[in-house]
Design a protein around this motif. Structure first.
Motif, PDB file in Angstrom:
ATOM      1  N   ASN A 168      -2.466  -3.470   3.166  1.00 24.47           N
ATOM      2  CA  ASN A 168      -2.182  -4.428   2.096  1.00 24.47           C
ATOM      3  C   ASN A 168      -0.909  -4.047   1.342  1.00 24.47           C
ATOM      4  N   VAL A 169      -0.805  -2.759   0.997  1.00 20.45           N
ATOM      5  CA  VAL A 169       0.381  -2.307   0.271  1.00 20.45           C
ATOM      6  C   VAL A 169       1.623  -2.542   1.117  1.00 20.45           C
ATOM      7  N   ALA A 170       1.537  -2.202   2.406  1.00 23.83           N
ATOM      8  CA  ALA A 170       2.686  -2.397   3.295  1.00 23.83           C
ATOM      9  C   ALA A 170       3.085  -3.868   3.321  1.00 23.83           C
ATOM     10  N   ARG A 171       2.084  -4.755   3.358  1.00 25.39           N
ATOM     11  CA  ARG A 171       2.394  -6.190   3.367  1.00 25.39           C
ATOM     12  C   ARG A 171       3.157  -6.580   2.107  1.00 25.39           C
ATOM     13  N   THR A 172       2.646  -6.153   0.948  1.00 23.73           N
ATOM     14  CA  THR A 172       3.317  -6.569  -0.294  1.00 23.73           C
ATOM     15  C   THR A 172       4.712  -5.951  -0.408  1.00 23.73           C
ATOM     16  N   LEU A 173       4.946  -4.862   0.315  1.00 21.59           N
ATOM     17  CA  LEU A 173       6.288  -4.254   0.264  1.00 21.59           C
ATOM     18  C   LEU A 173       7.240  -4.944   1.233  1.00 21.59           C
ATOM     19  N   GLY A 174       6.739  -5.934   1.954  1.00 14.56           N
ATOM     20  CA  GLY A 174       7.633  -6.709   2.805  1.00 14.56           C
ATOM     21  C   GLY A 174       7.345  -6.629   4.288  1.00 14.56           C
ATOM     22  N   ALA A 175       6.267  -5.950   4.678  1.00 14.04           N
ATOM     23  CA  ALA A 175       5.977  -5.804   6.101  1.00 14.04           C
ATOM     24  C   ALA A 175       5.165  -6.988   6.614  1.00 14.04           C
ATOM     25  N   THR A 176       5.487  -7.449   7.808  1.00 12.87           N
ATOM     26  CA  THR A 176       4.615  -8.435   8.447  1.00 12.87           C
ATOM     27  C   THR A 176       3.351  -7.700   8.879  1.00 12.87           C
TER      28      THR A 176
ATOM     29  N   LEU B  49      -3.220 -11.733  -0.087  1.00 13.08           N
ATOM     30  CA  LEU B  49      -3.953 -10.973   0.930  1.00 13.08           C
ATOM     31  C   LEU B  49      -5.320 -11.593   1.212  1.00 13.08           C
ATOM     32  N   GLU B  70       4.252 -10.763   2.285  1.00  9.25           N
ATOM     33  CA  GLU B  70       5.531 -10.049   2.356  1.00  9.25           C
ATOM     34  C   GLU B  70       6.684 -10.819   1.713  1.00  9.25           C
ATOM     35  N   ILE B  74       5.586  -9.764  -4.899  1.00 10.20           N
ATOM     36  CA  ILE B  74       4.511  -9.232  -5.729  1.00 10.20           C
ATOM     37  C   ILE B  74       4.129  -7.876  -5.151  1.00 10.20           C
ATOM     38  N   PHE B  95       9.968   2.814   2.114  1.00 12.44           N
ATOM     39  CA  PHE B  95       9.329   1.908   3.083  1.00 12.44           C
ATOM     40  C   PHE B  95       9.778   0.448   2.910  1.00 12.44           C
ATOM     41  N   LEU B  99      12.681  -2.228   5.043  1.00 14.02           N
ATOM     42  CA  LEU B  99      12.351  -3.557   5.555  1.00 14.02           C
ATOM     43  C   LEU B  99      13.345  -4.611   5.070  1.00 14.02           C
TER      44      LEU B  99
END
Lengths: 270, 356
Positions: A168-176, B49, B70, B74, B95, B99
């Motif tokens: 989840n954190v990775a997603r919010t940081l911009g990761a697909t 999410l 992404e 937020i 990280f 990206l």
């Protein structure tokens, strides 16, 4: 260890009952190793037979290819099973486990019916030149079929252990989702990927019934040992078996070494 | 900035019902509520999410339902910090920057400045397993802020920290918010945090937003019985209005008459709440000077010492709990079994909406 050696009747009883299995394993190893080691020239002559070397190479290679296919096709499945809560999931999980509960001759028959040259999958493959009956890829599909649950379950367990918060954190940081899987979940599941692969490989190397039904030839080691046992007698098959034991132990030690290296990464606490 | 419209979602045992919230740019909203109330689920839904089955989220005026997490700008920080365990502090912080296809030297420079800002330069090559909770917290914050989000979501970020570190982190976040004009939504369990950092507080109970307002509104002025329970209002009673006298109503509560400032009509059944610290205890009813005070007498049944105060319960027809300061009383604390009279002003009796 030192402060843990006080006599405990319960643990001692458990040790005793457990040691039965260990004793049998050790005795079984000795019953092959002692006669073989006492006649090294015979062992050497068997080990250098081209038929034996070929069977070993084919077994190793087919098992390796089977595991490779499992990694490619089943890793995504393991991830989906680890991360989704669909109502279909339970059904898929049961389907994954089916090869575990089937007698291997049944599994072999299923694989044969599906992949024989007239079979529903065998026929279209044959038209593009890929044959499974009495062929290398026949061995591979039989091995894949019986070892897939070992791989999928081990890897799924590994994925489940990676907290979903990290993704989840990775997603919010911009990761697909795919990038999060590749950069976070996959590296954190290395040990499970390795142990799943090794389990599946071991299972594949040992497969006899399922393999022999679709591909008696080219011979894998199990088929060779059985063939020698029925035609040449004990001494013939025992030498091949002993060579296989040595190889498997070497591979096992190698695997232990690799997982320890993978597990000893700096981020893990001792 | 963010508008939640009729947001509804079910997730196993958690659910959100018809959540409506408006959060303006630069606001610090603290969401409080009992555990299992759906607070974390709400944050994850805002981050994209999780998906609501009804309602929608508008971010900066546009419907966000088709924007993947992404691309929402937020960032989220979880209670467990969720640092990537196979990466060093600097790799964790870098990280999101990697990206964004930012050049390597610029990434290094930005990571460096964040490490400096959060006073964790010494952790640059450390893995999370070798960091303390407070250090992990800082790295997690730095990682979230590195991508310059518009909105920062904090899921009980201070819960696992010792009091001193917690205070430090609260100050740090307030400073960051001020300098970057961030919008922050934080889930919390603690009153102190709500008082310490919030511009506004929303109380969620059983997946519903039951009240929004200042920390004082939520904790001193709960509007419903459920909110009063959460706020720890010690005395909650049900009664019937038996007469009205100007701006006052007189209630009958289990045979006791209680006066409050209200215009509830005669005959209506109402719930009232009285905060324990607004109740005082006296030994003799004759010392009552102001006859306008409510008085309930009874026997002391139990005494519960707390950090700064003592909770004393008076048992009788109407059991009343008073919270007295530990060192306030010149007289010694009463012992169980002694007679006492509980006094409270009509204006401190709050009318609670809705039934129990």
């Amino acid at each position: 260890m030192a402060d843990n050696t006080r006599y405990d009747p319960c643990l001692t009883a458990f040790w005793l009952s457990g040691s039965m299995v260990i004793v049998i394993t050790v005795l079984a190893l000795l019953s092959i190793a002692v006669p073989e080691l006492s006649d090294l020239s015979h062992l050497a002559s068997v080990a250098t037979e081209s038929g034996v070397i070929e069977a070993i190479l084919i077994t190793m290679a087919a098992a390796l290819v089977a595991v490779l296919f499992l990694v490619i096709f089943c890793t995504p499945l393991a991830y989906v099973l680890a991360r989704t809560t669909s109502r279909w999931k339970g059904i898929v999980e049961n389907l994954v486990d089916i090869p575990l509960v089937l007698p291997h001759t049944v599994a072999g028959l299923m694989v044969y019916l599906l992949f024989m040259s007239r079979g529903p999958l065998g026929a279209p493959f044959k038209s593009v030149g890929i044959v499974f009956e009495d062929a290398f890829f026949g061995i591979v599909v039989a091995m894949m079929f019986v070892s897939s649950p070992y791989y999928i379950n081990a890897v799924r367990e590994g994925f489940e252990k990676v907290p979903v918060h990290l993704e989840n954190v990775a997603r919010t940081l911009g990761a697909t989702r795919f990038y999060a899987f590749r950069s976070i979940t996959l590296p954190l599941s290395t040990r499970h990927l390795l142990s799943g692969s090794f389990l599946a490989w071991g299972r594949a190397v040992g497969e006899f019934a399922a393999v022999v039904m679709i591909a008696y030839f080219p011979m894998v080691v199990s088929t060779l040992i059985y063939q020698r046992f029925t035609t040449g007698g004990l001494a013939e098959s025992r030498s091949v078996a002993f060579i296989m034991i040595i190889i498997c132990i070497v591979v096992f030690i190698g695997f232990r070494w690799i997982t320890r290296a993978a597990g000893g990464q700096k981020h893990d606490r001792a | 900035m963010i508008v939640l419209e009729h947001l509804s979602l079910v997730l196993g045992e958690f659910s959100l019902h018809d959540v409506d919230l408006h959060i303006s740019k630069g606001e610090y909203l603290v969401i409080v509520g009992p555990s299992g109330a759906g607070k974390t689920v709400l944050l994850e839904t805002i981050a994209g999410l999780r998906f609501p089955y009804r309602g929608r989220i508008l971010i900066g005026g546009t419907d966000a339902s088709s924007i993947p997490p992404e691309d929402r700008r937020i960032a989220i920080v979880y209670q467990d910090y969720s640092l990537f365990p196979h990466m060093t502090a600097s790799d964790n912080i870098a990280f999101g920057l990697k990206l964004r296809r930012i050049a390597e030297p610029e990434i290094r420079q930005r990571v460096r400045s964040l490490l400096t800002e959060f006073n964790i330069v010494h952790l640059i090559d450390h893995y999370p397993s070798s960091m303390s909770g407070g250090e992990q917290q800082r790295v997690a914050l730095a990682r979230a802020l590195a991508v310059k989000p518009d909105i920062l979501l904090l899921d009980e970020p201070f819960a696992a920290l010792d009091p001193r570190t917690r205070e430090e982190c609260m100050r740090m976040i307030l400073a960051v918010k001020k300098s970057q004009d961030l919008t922050i939504i934080q889930v919390s369990h603690s009153r102190e945090e709500a008082y310490g950092v919030s511009d506004r507080v929303a109380l969620i109970i059983d997946g519903c937003v039951v009240q929004t307002g200042s920390a004082d509104d939520i904790f001193r002025n709960p509007r419903s019985p459920a909110a009063a329970h959460y706020a720890g209002i010690d005395n909650i009673f049900r009664g019937t209005v038996i007469r009205c006298e100007g701006t006052f109503s007189v209630l009958d509560v289990d045979g006791h008459q209680i006066t409050l400032e209200s215009n509830a009509p005669v005959g209506s059944s109402v719930t009232i709440g009285i905060a324990g610290d607004l109740v005082s205890l006296v030994e003799e009813p004759r010392v009552i000077v102001d006859t306008a005070l409510n008085a309930v007498s009874g026997t002391v049944t139990d005494i519960l010492p707390m950090e700064h105060s003592v909770k004393i319960r008076i048992g009788g027809v109407l059991p009343v709990t008073a919270v007295v300061e530990r060192n306030a009383g010149l007289t010694p604390l009463p012992a169980p079994g002694e007679q006492r009279v509980a006094l409270f002003r009509p204006r401190d009796v709050h009318l609670l909406e809705g039934g129990e």
